[in-house]
Design a protein around this motif. Sequence first.
Motif, PDB file in Angstrom:
ATOM      1  N   TYR A  19     -14.395  -4.859   3.410  1.00 52.97           N
ATOM      2  CA  TYR A  19     -13.724  -5.928   2.681  1.00 52.97           C
ATOM      3  C   TYR A  19     -13.333  -5.498   1.271  1.00 52.97           C
ATOM      4  N   ILE A  22     -10.022  -3.656   0.969  1.00 50.43           N
ATOM      5  CA  ILE A  22      -8.739  -4.363   1.084  1.00 50.43           C
ATOM      6  C   ILE A  22      -8.468  -5.312  -0.076  1.00 50.43           C
ATOM      7  N   LEU A  69      -4.019 -14.604   1.232  1.00 48.40           N
ATOM      8  CA  LEU A  69      -2.652 -14.104   1.446  1.00 48.40           C
ATOM      9  C   LEU A  69      -2.336 -12.962   0.478  1.00 48.40           C
ATOM     10  N   HIS A  72      -3.290  -9.863   2.160  1.00 45.04           N
ATOM     11  CA  HIS A  72      -2.370  -9.510   3.242  1.00 45.04           C
ATOM     12  C   HIS A  72      -1.060  -8.938   2.701  1.00 45.04           C
ATOM     13  N   MET A  75      -1.564  -5.409   1.282  1.00 44.46           N
ATOM     14  CA  MET A  75      -1.655  -4.364   2.299  1.00 44.46           C
ATOM     15  C   MET A  75      -0.281  -3.981   2.845  1.00 44.46           C
ATOM     16  N   LEU A  76       0.702  -4.858   2.689  1.00 37.41           N
ATOM     17  CA  LEU A  76       2.065  -4.555   3.143  1.00 37.41           C
ATOM     18  C   LEU A  76       2.828  -3.671   2.156  1.00 37.41           C
ATOM     19  N   SER A  82      -2.452  -0.039   3.131  1.00 37.66           N
ATOM     20  CA  SER A  82      -2.605  -0.608   4.471  1.00 37.66           C
ATOM     21  C   SER A  82      -3.882  -0.174   5.189  1.00 37.66           C
ATOM     22  N   ARG A  87       1.829  -1.500  10.511  1.00 35.67           N
ATOM     23  CA  ARG A  87       2.620  -2.494   9.770  1.00 35.67           C
ATOM     24  C   ARG A  87       2.863  -3.766  10.586  1.00 35.67           C
ATOM     25  N   LEU A  90      -0.006  -6.023  10.280  1.00 39.13           N
ATOM     26  CA  LEU A  90      -0.044  -6.631   8.948  1.00 39.13           C
ATOM     27  C   LEU A  90       0.970  -7.767   8.835  1.00 39.13           C
ATOM     28  N   ARG A  93      -0.195 -10.878  10.740  1.00 36.63           N
ATOM     29  CA  ARG A  93      -1.295 -11.606  10.100  1.00 36.63           C
ATOM     30  C   ARG A  93      -0.790 -12.749   9.224  1.00 36.63           C
ATOM     31  N   ILE A  94       0.430 -12.641   8.720  1.00 36.26           N
ATOM     32  CA  ILE A  94       0.960 -13.687   7.833  1.00 36.26           C
ATOM     33  C   ILE A  94       1.112 -15.010   8.597  1.00 36.26           C
ATOM     34  N   GLN A  97      -2.226 -16.405   9.448  1.00 39.73           N
ATOM     35  CA  GLN A  97      -2.859 -17.037   8.291  1.00 39.73           C
ATOM     36  C   GLN A  97      -2.331 -18.465   8.115  1.00 39.73           C
TER      37      GLN A  97
END
Length: 108
Positions: A19, A22, A69, A72, A75-76, A82, A87, A90, A93-94, A97
């Motif tokens: 964790y 990220i 967010l 997230h 990470m993009l 990342s 990709r 990733l 995930r949006i 979320q």
Amino acid sequence: MSVIYVFAGAMHFIKPKVYVKIIPKFLPKRRTLNLIAGTFEIIAGIGLLIGETRSYSAILIILMLIVFLLVHFNMLRGKNYSLGVPRWILILRIPLQLALIWWAYLYI
């Protein structure tokens, strides 16, 4: 939903390095932020089980998911951020979320 957040929160303590990696580097005290996030996830997850706190817990989850967010989108930004996650995952995930935010909203 409760099980998901209690489990996710516990993982912040069991596997903190995952964790912390990220959390965007521009945020201070990333280890502390990780523990705070895990604690709030556990509290919110348990709170969903109690009628008197269910709405408050759902609001807390929505606020956390909005803050998450940031992770997230960070990470993009590129390969260095990342952690090797493809990709397309990733990007997926949006909307996931957003679906989780909607699901939490149903508990208010």
